[in-house]
Design a protein around this motif. Structure first.
Motif, PDB file in Angstrom:
ATOM      1  N   PHE A 175      34.437 -21.575  81.734  1.00  0.00           N
ATOM      2  CA  PHE A 175      36.057 -22.514  81.431  1.00  0.00           C
ATOM      3  C   PHE A 175      36.210 -23.136  81.185  1.00  0.00           C
ATOM      4  N   THR A 176      37.147 -23.631  80.884  1.00  0.00           N
ATOM      5  CA  THR A 176      37.268 -25.248  80.272  1.00  0.00           C
ATOM      6  C   THR A 176      38.362 -26.064  80.797  1.00  0.00           C
ATOM      7  N   VAL A 177      38.213 -27.425  81.354  1.00  0.00           N
ATOM      8  CA  VAL A 177      39.744 -27.418  81.802  1.00  0.00           C
ATOM      9  C   VAL A 177      39.142 -29.083  81.608  1.00  0.00           C
ATOM     10  N   THR A 178      40.672 -28.860  80.735  1.00  0.00           N
ATOM     11  CA  THR A 178      40.967 -30.812  80.075  1.00  0.00           C
ATOM     12  C   THR A 178      42.230 -31.434  81.310  1.00  0.00           C
ATOM     13  N   LEU A 179      42.125 -31.752  81.418  1.00  0.00           N
ATOM     14  CA  LEU A 179      43.441 -32.847  82.341  1.00  0.00           C
ATOM     15  C   LEU A 179      43.789 -33.744  81.544  1.00  0.00           C
ATOM     16  N   SER A 198      41.101 -15.666  83.430  1.00  0.00           N
ATOM     17  CA  SER A 198      40.453 -14.743  81.563  1.00  0.00           C
ATOM     18  C   SER A 198      39.352 -16.263  81.307  1.00  0.00           C
ATOM     19  N   GLU A 199      38.890 -16.073  80.340  1.00  0.00           N
ATOM     20  CA  GLU A 199      38.010 -17.491  79.718  1.00  0.00           C
ATOM     21  C   GLU A 199      39.209 -18.303  78.737  1.00  0.00           C
ATOM     22  N   GLY A 200      38.977 -19.533  78.912  1.00  0.00           N
ATOM     23  CA  GLY A 200      39.670 -20.054  77.952  1.00  0.00           C
ATOM     24  C   GLY A 200      39.233 -21.599  78.339  1.00  0.00           C
ATOM     25  N   LYS A 242      44.535 -26.820  81.028  1.00  0.00           N
ATOM     26  CA  LYS A 242      45.418 -28.417  81.065  1.00  0.00           C
ATOM     27  C   LYS A 242      45.523 -28.656  82.801  1.00  0.00           C
ATOM     28  N   LYS A 243      44.900 -27.814  83.375  1.00  0.00           N
ATOM     29  CA  LYS A 243      45.159 -28.249  85.088  1.00  0.00           C
ATOM     30  C   LYS A 243      44.212 -27.492  85.383  1.00  0.00           C
ATOM     31  N   MET A 244      43.582 -27.800  87.403  1.00  0.00           N
ATOM     32  CA  MET A 244      42.595 -27.600  87.902  1.00  0.00           C
ATOM     33  C   MET A 244      42.864 -25.769  87.934  1.00  0.00           C
ATOM     34  N   ILE A 245      41.784 -24.874  87.360  1.00  0.00           N
ATOM     35  CA  ILE A 245      41.836 -23.652  88.290  1.00  0.00           C
ATOM     36  C   ILE A 245      40.808 -23.149  88.988  1.00  0.00           C
ATOM     37  N   LYS A 246      41.737 -21.816  89.414  1.00  0.00           N
ATOM     38  CA  LYS A 246      40.714 -21.064  90.489  1.00  0.00           C
ATOM     39  C   LYS A 246      39.676 -19.665  89.033  1.00  0.00           C
ATOM     40  N   VAL A 247      38.643 -19.892  89.479  1.00  0.00           N
ATOM     41  CA  VAL A 247      38.338 -17.852  88.735  1.00  0.00           C
ATOM     42  C   VAL A 247      38.403 -17.150  90.340  1.00  0.00           C
ATOM     43  N   GLU A 248      38.934 -15.611  89.441  1.00  0.00           N
ATOM     44  CA  GLU A 248      38.957 -14.636  90.587  1.00  0.00           C
ATOM     45  C   GLU A 248      38.008 -13.685  89.863  1.00  0.00           C
ATOM     46  N   LEU A 249      36.868 -13.246  90.975  1.00  0.00           N
ATOM     47  CA  LEU A 249      36.377 -11.749  90.172  1.00  0.00           C
ATOM     48  C   LEU A 249      36.529 -10.158  90.907  1.00  0.00           C
ATOM     49  N   GLU A 250      36.791  -9.275  89.984  1.00  0.00           N
ATOM     50  CA  GLU A 250      36.731  -8.252  91.226  1.00  0.00           C
ATOM     51  C   GLU A 250      35.534  -7.366  91.066  1.00  0.00           C
ATOM     52  N   CYS A 251      35.227  -7.088  92.298  1.00  0.00           N
ATOM     53  CA  CYS A 251      33.723  -6.904  93.383  1.00  0.00           C
ATOM     54  C   CYS A 251      33.548  -5.122  93.265  1.00  0.00           C
TER      55      CYS A 251
END
Length: 370
Positions: free
Chosen positions: A285-289, A217-219, A222-231
């Motif tokens: 995607f915004t990551v603020t650590l 999900s977009e948004g 507060k931690k590192m993430i990995k973005v997944e796609l459905e192809c």
């Protein structure tokens, strides 16, 4: 001897005329007025009879000549009438053909089959004029244009043909084939996107590329993430994270995309097996650590016995680093177990570094070991 009165012949020895009964004049009176007038009348009568005979012969001769000339004149007049009638018939036929859609279309088809594309174009143009937006005539006109080698014009004509006949699969088939020859897959994409007919979309589904979708999900995080796609099945997905528009030269999606701290926009596009692209989709995607809290140290500052131990509380996912008489950072000593106090008065400094590499503010404690 002749009778002086009627002019008839009198036999010799007769005293009276056998025809009119007049008395025979034995001694003619040449000097009498009656006799002279009679002679004049006889002369005039003879002249009149002679003139009438001449006139009769002339009329007869004229009639003979007229009879001789009459058949030729009739023949000439007949020929002239036939010629005029023929011209009128030809003009009628030409006018009728010129205004007959069927005639113009058939002549166009005949010329096309004989590879006479110039005349074919003239006939089919007339057919379309007589019957605007006619399916067969417009399609034949496109075939003639293609056969003439003008592909650009044929493409524009096919666009107009599809507009006039939106449910015609023939128009789509021909236009897609021309785009494929040019490897103009973007044009195919736009063509199918503009199509409003479900039956056409079903028939040419192989030329419609579905879009990938985001599982993550977009948004804000507060931690590192990995973005997944459905192809979508049968597609290859390309993506970018630097703000550029993805294409077949971009990174191929093969698994979750690591997102670093800050705001990152991931853009992705799918291409199907025919090379037709889908739409570019994007998510931000915004990551603020947050940095870890300063570590807790035990005991507090004070005077202690030599050999007393210093204990640091290290939260899960963090690592502690320490140093005496300096400011600690991640390059200092790794804390793994309680540390012995040094002899005398010293400052103990320690920091925490979490799994994201974020470093806490240092905790400092002053010890006097005696």
């Amino acid at each position: 001897m002749k009778c002086q009165k009627c002019g008839a012949d009198i036999p010799e020895g007769e005293l009276f005329c056998t025809k009119c009964g007049a008395e025979v004049q034995l001694v003619p009176d040449y000097n009498s007025v009656e006799y002279l007038m009679k002679c004049r009348e006889n002369l005039e009568a003879k002249e009149k009879a002679y003139q009438e005979e001449i006139d009769r012969k002339m009329r007869k001769k004229y009639r003979k000549k007229k009879k001789k000339k009459h058949p030729l004149r009739i023949a000439l007049v007949t020929l002239l009438l036939v010629m005029i009638l023929s011209v009128l018939i030809i003009c009628y036929i030409l006018n009728k053909n010129n205004n007959s859609y069927e005639y113009q279309y058939d002549k166009a088809l005949e010329a096309y089959e004989n590879q006479d594309y110039e005349n074919a174009a003239v006939y089919v143009e007339r057919a379309i004029y007589l019957k605007p937006n006619d399916f067969d005539a417009e399609l034949l006109s496109i075939e003639i244009t293609l056969a003439s080698g003008d592909t650009d014009l044929a493409i524009e004509m096919l666009k107009a043909f599809i507009y006039n006949h939106p449910d015609s699969d023939q128009g789509y088939k021909k236009l897609i084939a021309l785009y494929e020859e040019r490897s103009d897959f973007d044009a195919i994409k736009l063509l199918m996107e503009s199509c409003k007919q479900d039956s056409i979309k079903e028939q040419f589904a192989a030329y419609i590329c579905p879009d990938p979708s985001f599982i993550t999900s977009e948004g804000n995080y507060k931690k590192m993430i990995k973005v997944e796609l459905e192809c979508p099945s049968g597609t290859t997905v390309y993506y970018t994270t630097d703000g550029s528009i993805p294409d077949q030269q971009s990174e191929i999606y093969g698994g979750p995309i690591a997102i670093s701290e800050g705001t990152t926009t991931v853009q992705a596009i799918a291409y199907n097996e025919k090379g037709i692209p889908g739409n570019v989709i994007s998510r931000s995607f915004t990551v603020t650590l947050a940095i870890p809290d300063p570590p807790k140290v035990d005991p507090e500052s004070g005077v202690y016995d030599i050999g007393s131990k210093i204990t640091v509380t290290v939260p899960a996912g963090c690592t502690a680093y320490y140093v005496f008489d300096d400011v600690a950072d991640s390059k200092c000593n790794l804390y793994t177990e309680p540390v012995s106090m040094l002899n005398g008065e010293h400052i103990f400094s320690v920091v925490l570094v979490d799994e994201n590499g974020k470093q806490s503010y240092p905790t400092t404690v002053t010890y006097v070991a005696q």
